[in-house]
Design an enzyme around this catalytic site. Structure first.
Site, short mmCIF file in Angstrom:
data_model
loop_
_atom_site.label_atom_id
_atom_site.label_comp_id
_atom_site.label_asym_id
_atom_site.label_seq_id
_atom_site.Cartn_x
_atom_site.Cartn_y
_atom_site.Cartn_z
N LYS A 203 82.20 65.95 64.65
CA LYS A 203 83.45 65.19 63.86
C LYS A 203 82.71 63.82 63.27
O LYS A 203 82.77 63.76 62.08
CB LYS A 203 84.48 65.13 64.38
N CYS A 257 87.90 56.90 57.36
CA CYS A 257 86.98 57.81 57.76
C CYS A 257 85.64 57.41 57.67
O CYS A 257 84.99 57.10 58.74
CB CYS A 257 87.10 59.13 57.22
N1 SAJ Z 1 81.69 58.08 47.66
C1 SAJ Z 1 80.67 57.55 47.32
N2 SAJ Z 1 79.96 58.70 46.71
C2 SAJ Z 1 79.80 60.07 46.94
C3 SAJ Z 1 80.95 60.45 47.72
C4 SAJ Z 1 82.04 59.64 48.02
O1 SAJ Z 1 80.71 56.42 46.62
O2 SAJ Z 1 79.04 60.63 46.58
C5 SAJ Z 1 82.99 57.39 48.30
C6 SAJ Z 1 84.48 57.41 47.87
O3 SAJ Z 1 84.63 56.86 46.27
C7 SAJ Z 1 85.23 56.85 48.79
C8 SAJ Z 1 84.44 57.16 50.14
O4 SAJ Z 1 83.01 57.54 49.61
O5 SAJ Z 1 85.28 55.63 48.81
C9 SAJ Z 1 84.82 58.34 51.02
O6 SAJ Z 1 85.22 59.44 50.28
P1 SAJ Z 1 84.91 61.16 50.54
O7 SAJ Z 1 85.52 61.73 49.53
O8 SAJ Z 1 83.49 61.26 50.88
O9 SAJ Z 1 85.50 61.27 52.14
P2 SAJ Z 1 87.06 60.83 52.70
O10 SAJ Z 1 86.99 59.70 53.52
O11 SAJ Z 1 88.16 61.09 51.60
O12 SAJ Z 1 87.15 62.21 53.68
C10 SAJ Z 1 86.27 62.26 54.59
C11 SAJ Z 1 85.85 63.87 54.49
N3 SAJ Z 1 84.42 64.27 55.21
C12 SAJ Z 1 83.37 64.97 54.83
O13 SAJ Z 1 83.58 65.36 53.48
C13 SAJ Z 1 82.26 64.91 55.63
C14 SAJ Z 1 86.86 64.79 55.15
O14 SAJ Z 1 86.43 66.06 55.07
C15 SAJ Z 1 87.24 64.37 56.51
O15 SAJ Z 1 88.29 65.16 56.98
C16 SAJ Z 1 87.73 62.90 56.23
O16 SAJ Z 1 86.49 61.97 55.77
C17 SAJ Z 1 88.31 62.29 57.80
O17 SAJ Z 1 89.41 62.35 57.97
O18 SAJ Z 1 87.37 62.19 58.49
#
Ligand code: SAJ
Length: 418
Positions: A203, A257
């Site tokens: 996780k 997360c």
């Molecule tokens: N972000 C970037 N560049 C990217 C991808 C994301 O700057 O290429 C930023 C987003 O703008 C945001 C942050 O990262 O600020 C996180 O966004 P995210 O869409 O990557 O993830 P979360 O935090 O919304 O959800 C994540 C997910 N984890 C993964 O995809 C590995 C989700 O599946 C989990 O359930 C969740 O964390 C959690 O609860 O752990």
């Protein structure tokens, strides 16, 4: 007879999970310490903006398959979905998990199932959960216990609850199989059985993987700026390679997360997680990097300088502002004397919010695309440009077409460009 299930913690994960079980044959009691939330749910008011969630919660409440309360009840299955924040020195704070376990203790008995979904440090099941239950006089061999982390993406929660695969780290085989059967009531993805410790590290690593890759994209972006290369072209072209997937640079990483989970591993294994820690620092520093860019654009002319930001949530098309890097940017700008106004249709109560986009842009020296909400595509930049003091745009997500914006008379700065 209907199986009774108690979900402790009705937040981003707990409420959809409770509603999902309630619409798939279980009698569910959703429990939360937040009285205001419980009262509003009891009245049938659901504040969540997650697609289809409001409808599902309302349906299950109306049918009586879901009830909500501030007090735990006797049930067959207990699922803990409470937050696990960081302490001030970046350590896993298990106080809510402990509190939830203590609330369950008076009710849980032989034959019951206990599932933890909250993200936890590696070893928490072995070192904290089982001992706490045993110390309370329970024979843990007579319970079914396991760790089954959630994996859903905010904005797609209901869909991913059903279709994502899940990991089940049971205390023993019989626990894992029991828990697998419980989730199989609505999960269509694979349900993989493993050890609790393995599920715990998986996780965390899933979010570490994403955080480190975003840090890599942010480093590449900085390198491209200094080499006068367009990073967005570089990423598109690199990703044509079948085994390369460079992530997207931006103003930082937010949410509950990616900003938190990596620290759980750093805490446990500091000497073998230097890359993970560095990635956290790189992403955490992005608002500062954007701040410096802003000063390059408007030339440190702080006196009576108004800056307009589009978006302040932690990512696009959701209402969640937890750990948003944009809040850090707003604070830094204000600390340095700028007037900051934010337009974000997903956020209602924040001091800098102005619902009126034209008023927010009037007399502004810079318009920043901070969050790439789809709805901003409808904005008329030409009209906004007419009320701005200086027609400057900073695009942190390659949201607009450079040529088009320039034809409207804007000075256009794209993060990660020449
Ligand atoms: N972000 C970037 N560049 C990217 C991808 C994301 O700057 O290429 C930023 C987003 O703008 C945001 C942050 O990262 O600020 C996180 O966004 P995210 O869409 O990557 O993830 P979360 O935090 O919304 O959800 C994540 C997910 N984890 C993964 O995809 C590995 C989700 O599946 C989990 O359930 C969740 O964390 C959690 O609860 O752990």
């Amino acid at each position: 007879m209907c199986i009774k299930l108690c979900v402790i913690g009705l937040g981003y994960i707990g409420l959809p999970t409770a509603a999902m079980f309630a619409s798939n044959g279980y009698k569910v009691v959703g429990v939360d310490i937040n009285e205001e939330l419980v009262v509003s749910l009891q009245k049938g008011t659901v504040y969540a903006n997650e697609p289809d969630l409001r409808q599902l919660v309302e349906e299950t409440l109306n049918l009586g398959n879901l009830i909500v309360s501030t007090i735990c009840e006797k049930a067959d299955i207990y699922i803990i979905t409470v937050p696990t924040p960081l302490t001030i020195d970046n350590k896993a704070n298990m106080c809510y998990v402990i509190q939830a376990l203590e609330n369950i203790l008076p009710y849980i008995e032989a034959g019951n199932t206990l599932i933890l979904e909250s993200t936890i440090g590696v070893g928490t099941m072995n070192d904290l959960v089982y001992p706490l239950l045993a110390q309370a006089g329970l024979n843990i061999e007579e319970l079914y216990i396991g760790y089954c982390p959630e994996r859903v993406l905010p904005g797609k929660i209901l869909n991913e609850l059903v279709y994502n695969s899940r990991l089940i780290g049971g205390m023993n085989r019989k626990s894992s199989e029991k828990i697998r059967d419980i989730y199989a009531s609505f999960v269509k993805g694979e349900l993989y059985i493993t050890e609790a410790k393995t599920a715990e590290i998986c996780k965390i690593m899933e979010n570490v993987y994403r955080d480190v890759n975003i840090a890599l994209a942010n480093e590449l972006m900085k390198a491209c700026e200094s080499l006068e290369i367009n990073v967005w072209d570089v990423i598109t072209l690199c990703n044509k390679h079948p085994r390369v997937n460079i992530h997207v640079p931006g103003p930082g990483v937010g949410g509950h997360c990616l900003t938190i989970d990596p620290w759980f591993l750093v805490e446990k294994c500091p000497s073998s997680t230097t890359l993970i820690k560095r990635a956290r620092q790189i992403n955490d520093n992005m608002p500062n990097y954007i701040f410096e860019k802003i000063e390059q654009i408007i030339g440190k002319q702080v006196q009576q300088t108004k800056i307009t930001l589009l978006g302040m949530t932690y990512k696009a098309n959701i209402e969640d502002i937890r750990e948003s890097p944009i809040i850090k940017l707003i604070e830094q700008l204000e600390y340095n004397g700028y007037e900051v106004v934010v337009v974000d249709p997903y956020v209602t109560s924040y001091k800098n919010i102005d619902k009126n986009i034209e008023r927010a842009c009037t007399n502004s020296s810079l318009l920043i695309l901070a969050v790439d909400h789809t709805c901003f595509k409808k904005l008329s930049l030409s009209e906004l440009g007419q009320v701005m003091k200086q027609k400057n745009i900073l695009d942190t997500r390659k949201y607009w077409d450079e040529e088009y914006v320039k034809t409207l008379g804007f000075q256009y700065t794209l993060l990660g460009d020449k």
